[in-house]
Scaffold this motif. Sequence first.
Motif, PDB file in Angstrom:
ATOM      1  N   ALA A  18       0.847  -1.207   0.000  1.00 24.66           N
ATOM      2  CA  ALA A  18       0.000   0.000   0.000  1.00 24.66           C
ATOM      3  C   ALA A  18       0.876   1.249   0.000  1.00 24.66           C
ATOM      4  O   ALA A  18       1.898   1.281   0.691  1.00 24.66           O
ATOM      5  CB  ALA A  18      -0.906   0.001   1.237  1.00 24.66           C
ATOM      6  N   PRO A  19       0.469   2.260  -0.746  1.00 29.67           N
ATOM      7  CA  PRO A  19       1.236   3.513  -0.678  1.00 29.67           C
ATOM      8  C   PRO A  19       1.058   4.145   0.692  1.00 29.67           C
ATOM      9  O   PRO A  19      -0.056   4.216   1.201  1.00 29.67           O
ATOM     10  CB  PRO A  19       0.592   4.381  -1.774  1.00 29.67           C
ATOM     11  N   MET A  20       2.147   4.562   1.309  1.00 33.25           N
ATOM     12  CA  MET A  20       2.047   5.223   2.616  1.00 33.25           C
ATOM     13  C   MET A  20       3.008   6.404   2.663  1.00 33.25           C
ATOM     14  O   MET A  20       4.239   6.209   2.672  1.00 33.25           O
ATOM     15  CB  MET A  20       2.340   4.223   3.746  1.00 33.25           C
ATOM     16  N   GLU A  21       2.414   7.569   2.725  1.00 33.54           N
ATOM     17  CA  GLU A  21       3.181   8.808   2.808  1.00 33.54           C
ATOM     18  C   GLU A  21       4.101   8.757   4.035  1.00 33.54           C
ATOM     19  O   GLU A  21       3.674   8.382   5.117  1.00 33.54           O
ATOM     20  CB  GLU A  21       2.176   9.970   2.916  1.00 33.54           C
ATOM     21  N   PHE A  44       1.945   9.277  -1.971  1.00 36.98           N
ATOM     22  CA  PHE A  44       1.127  10.172  -2.795  1.00 36.98           C
ATOM     23  C   PHE A  44       1.863  11.478  -3.095  1.00 36.98           C
ATOM     24  O   PHE A  44       2.674  11.965  -2.320  1.00 36.98           O
ATOM     25  CB  PHE A  44      -0.279  10.383  -2.226  1.00 36.98           C
ATOM     26  N   GLN A  73       1.452   7.549  -7.524  1.00 38.19           N
ATOM     27  CA  GLN A  73       0.124   7.975  -7.066  1.00 38.19           C
ATOM     28  C   GLN A  73       0.058   9.499  -6.961  1.00 38.19           C
ATOM     29  O   GLN A  73       0.938  10.122  -6.362  1.00 38.19           O
ATOM     30  CB  GLN A  73      -0.206   7.362  -5.710  1.00 38.19           C
ATOM     31  N   ASN A 100      -5.343   8.916  -6.059  1.00 42.20           N
ATOM     32  CA  ASN A 100      -5.770   8.722  -4.679  1.00 42.20           C
ATOM     33  C   ASN A 100      -7.108   9.408  -4.463  1.00 42.20           C
ATOM     34  O   ASN A 100      -7.190  10.628  -4.423  1.00 42.20           O
ATOM     35  CB  ASN A 100      -4.688   9.300  -3.742  1.00 42.20           C
ATOM     36  N   LYS A 142      -7.387   4.366  -6.134  1.00 38.31           N
ATOM     37  CA  LYS A 142      -7.459   3.784  -4.788  1.00 38.31           C
ATOM     38  C   LYS A 142      -8.450   4.617  -3.989  1.00 38.31           C
ATOM     39  O   LYS A 142      -8.350   5.847  -3.957  1.00 38.31           O
ATOM     40  CB  LYS A 142      -6.083   3.799  -4.129  1.00 38.31           C
ATOM     41  N   HIS A 172     -10.012   0.364   0.142  1.00 39.07           N
ATOM     42  CA  HIS A 172      -9.754   0.238   1.573  1.00 39.07           C
ATOM     43  C   HIS A 172     -11.124   0.139   2.248  1.00 39.07           C
ATOM     44  O   HIS A 172     -11.961   1.042   2.088  1.00 39.07           O
ATOM     45  CB  HIS A 172      -8.959   1.473   2.031  1.00 39.07           C
ATOM     46  N   TYR A 180      -8.842   5.660  10.417  1.00 42.33           N
ATOM     47  CA  TYR A 180      -8.202   4.341  10.531  1.00 42.33           C
ATOM     48  C   TYR A 180      -8.784   3.556  11.710  1.00 42.33           C
ATOM     49  O   TYR A 180      -8.241   2.538  12.126  1.00 42.33           O
ATOM     50  CB  TYR A 180      -6.678   4.487  10.675  1.00 42.33           C
ATOM     51  N   ASN A 205      -8.082  -4.034   0.413  1.00 46.85           N
ATOM     52  CA  ASN A 205      -7.132  -3.422   1.352  1.00 46.85           C
ATOM     53  C   ASN A 205      -7.805  -3.111   2.680  1.00 46.85           C
ATOM     54  O   ASN A 205      -8.971  -2.750   2.729  1.00 46.85           O
ATOM     55  CB  ASN A 205      -6.570  -2.133   0.714  1.00 46.85           C
ATOM     56  N   GLY A 206      -7.023  -3.282   3.745  1.00 50.37           N
ATOM     57  CA  GLY A 206      -7.490  -2.901   5.066  1.00 50.37           C
ATOM     58  C   GLY A 206      -7.307  -3.996   6.085  1.00 50.37           C
ATOM     59  O   GLY A 206      -7.932  -5.056   5.983  1.00 50.37           O
ATOM     60  N   ASP A 207      -6.393  -3.754   7.041  1.00 47.30           N
ATOM     61  CA  ASP A 207      -6.203  -4.632   8.191  1.00 47.30           C
ATOM     62  C   ASP A 207      -5.652  -6.015   7.872  1.00 47.30           C
ATOM     63  O   ASP A 207      -5.812  -6.933   8.682  1.00 47.30           O
ATOM     64  CB  ASP A 207      -7.519  -4.805   8.984  1.00 47.30           C
ATOM     65  N   GLY A 229      -0.546  -2.629   3.984  1.00 41.83           N
ATOM     66  CA  GLY A 229       0.085  -1.368   4.364  1.00 41.83           C
ATOM     67  C   GLY A 229       0.796  -1.454   5.690  1.00 41.83           C
ATOM     68  O   GLY A 229       1.955  -1.891   5.787  1.00 41.83           O
ATOM     69  N   ARG A 230       0.070  -1.088   6.754  1.00 41.49           N
ATOM     70  CA  ARG A 230       0.719  -0.930   8.059  1.00 41.49           C
ATOM     71  C   ARG A 230       1.439  -2.176   8.547  1.00 41.49           C
ATOM     72  O   ARG A 230       2.469  -2.082   9.226  1.00 41.49           O
ATOM     73  CB  ARG A 230      -0.316  -0.455   9.086  1.00 41.49           C
TER      74      ARG A 230
HETATM   75  C1  LIG Z   1       1.316   6.444   7.576  1.00 40.49           C
HETATM   76  C2  LIG Z   1       0.322   6.185   6.477  1.00 40.49           C
HETATM   77  C3  LIG Z   1       0.418   6.884   5.295  1.00 40.49           C
HETATM   78  C4  LIG Z   1      -0.493   6.651   4.258  1.00 40.49           C
HETATM   79  N1  LIG Z   1      -0.332   7.304   3.065  1.00 40.49           N
HETATM   80  C5  LIG Z   1      -1.125   6.979   2.022  1.00 40.49           C
HETATM   81  C6  LIG Z   1      -0.868   7.511   0.718  1.00 40.49           C
HETATM   82  O1  LIG Z   1       0.071   8.291   0.491  1.00 40.49           O
HETATM   83  N2  LIG Z   1      -1.711   7.131  -0.289  1.00 40.49           N
HETATM   84  C7  LIG Z   1      -2.751   6.252  -0.095  1.00 40.49           C
HETATM   85  O2  LIG Z   1      -3.468   5.932  -1.031  1.00 40.49           O
HETATM   86  N3  LIG Z   1      -2.994   5.733   1.117  1.00 40.49           N
HETATM   87  C8  LIG Z   1      -2.195   6.044   2.150  1.00 40.49           C
HETATM   88  N4  LIG Z   1      -2.387   5.438   3.364  1.00 40.49           N
HETATM   89  C9  LIG Z   1      -3.429   4.391   3.490  1.00 40.49           C
HETATM   90  C10 LIG Z   1      -2.849   3.007   3.172  1.00 40.49           C
HETATM   91  O3  LIG Z   1      -2.430   2.923   1.828  1.00 40.49           O
HETATM   92  C11 LIG Z   1      -3.893   1.893   3.427  1.00 40.49           C
HETATM   93  O4  LIG Z   1      -5.002   2.133   2.609  1.00 40.49           O
HETATM   94  C12 LIG Z   1      -4.358   1.845   4.878  1.00 40.49           C
HETATM   95  O5  LIG Z   1      -3.269   1.953   5.767  1.00 40.49           O
HETATM   96  C13 LIG Z   1      -5.135   0.568   5.165  1.00 40.49           C
HETATM   97  O6  LIG Z   1      -4.364  -0.559   4.890  1.00 40.49           O
HETATM   98  P1  LIG Z   1      -3.603  -1.378   6.070  1.00 40.49           P
HETATM   99  O7  LIG Z   1      -4.637  -1.737   7.087  1.00 40.49           O
HETATM  100  O8  LIG Z   1      -3.011  -2.577   5.384  1.00 40.49           O
HETATM  101  O9  LIG Z   1      -2.587  -0.464   6.630  1.00 40.49           O
HETATM  102  C14 LIG Z   1      -1.523   5.691   4.419  1.00 40.49           C
HETATM  103  C15 LIG Z   1      -1.618   5.005   5.627  1.00 40.49           C
HETATM  104  C16 LIG Z   1      -0.720   5.231   6.639  1.00 40.49           C
HETATM  105  C17 LIG Z   1      -0.840   4.441   7.921  1.00 40.49           C
END
Ligand SMILES: Cc1cc2nc3c(=O)[nH]c(=O)nc-3n(C[C@H](O)[C@H](O)[C@H](O)COP(=O)(O)O)c2cc1C
Length: 323
Positions: A18-21, A44, A73, A100, A142, A172, A180, A205-207, A229-230
Amino acid sequence: MISIKDLISGMPFPLYLAPMEGVTDRAFRLACKEQGADVLISEFVSSDALSREVEKSIRKMAFDERERPFGIQIFGHDELSLVKAAHLAEAAGPDFVDINWGCPVKKVVSKGAGSAILQDIPKMAVLTGAVVRELRIPVTVKTRLGWDSTSKPIVEVAERMQDVGVQAIAIHGRTRAQMYGGEADWSLIGEVKRNPRMSIPVIGNGDVNSAGKAILYRERYGVDAVMIGRAAIGNPWIFRQVRDLLAGREPYVPDYADRMGMVLRQLRQTMEEKGERRAVLEMRSQYAGYFKGLDHFKPVRMRLMAATSIAECEEILRLYQAV
Ligand SMILES: Cc1cc2nc3c(=O)[nH]c(=O)nc-3n(C[C@H](O)[C@H](O)[C@H](O)COP(=O)(O)O)c2cc1C
């Protein structure tokens, strides 16, 4: 140009990071790729900033050839800047551009970007369609289930996205209002997948926080790919663990030397890109994940959090290894 559908259907069990800033920079993405993630996406990138050619945003699009298939993204709210940013993203050479439409953060939502668009689906279709028409490479999206518990239009949203030419949709399983919190609801993701009108890949996606859950959810909800992601923060081995479980092997458990080695490599790679100071600072958010469950690690982590150089981090980590 290979379509997303062809790309995914060629993978035995497609796993997305998952993309995570602030987390999924090149160093982290490479670690995940090495451990079995199939598809990677940039953090993103603001289309406003990108269309003004802000240096930091341009840098966020950089990737390594080893990362392919790779998506950039973008997020935004205005057609002109979104399209311009999409062109700039395409020119950086990724395999696809992802929009996004799911970010719940106030700073993004207040401008009408990210998940705010879920309150205006016609606009979502117009903006997305404009990007699709302009690019030669695939466009994916997404998003989330909807805005809040009274509005979860994801089944319709997915159809609309497909109709305007989006090649895959990652969902998600939360609403914007949930941010979240609570638990991700995959039943609606399953509904999107079961919709006979849908033909593009649906990425759930999610959890997903264990290898077993990735496999269970893919089976139960029939999604084409699972996005993690996390659970990958501090544990890029989760992708390998899914592969192990699928192959009937005991999921790989990294030992301390593995974890330390991965952290040091990530630190050095991040330093190459962003300098030592940023590398050391940014790594601080990942120590809890990397060293979860280790005995008496807390004081070590405290020292790592205060460290200001990679040499210092290495010394602290080696000291723990020695005792
Ligand atoms: C620190 C952080 C940064 C995130 N940044 C983005 C992002 O840049 N783009 C995006 O589409 N989602 C972003 N997300 C959401 C994740 O991509 C994902 O959808 C969300 O964490 C749920 O998935 P998970 O339960 O596997 O973590 C971010 C989530 C976290 C925790």
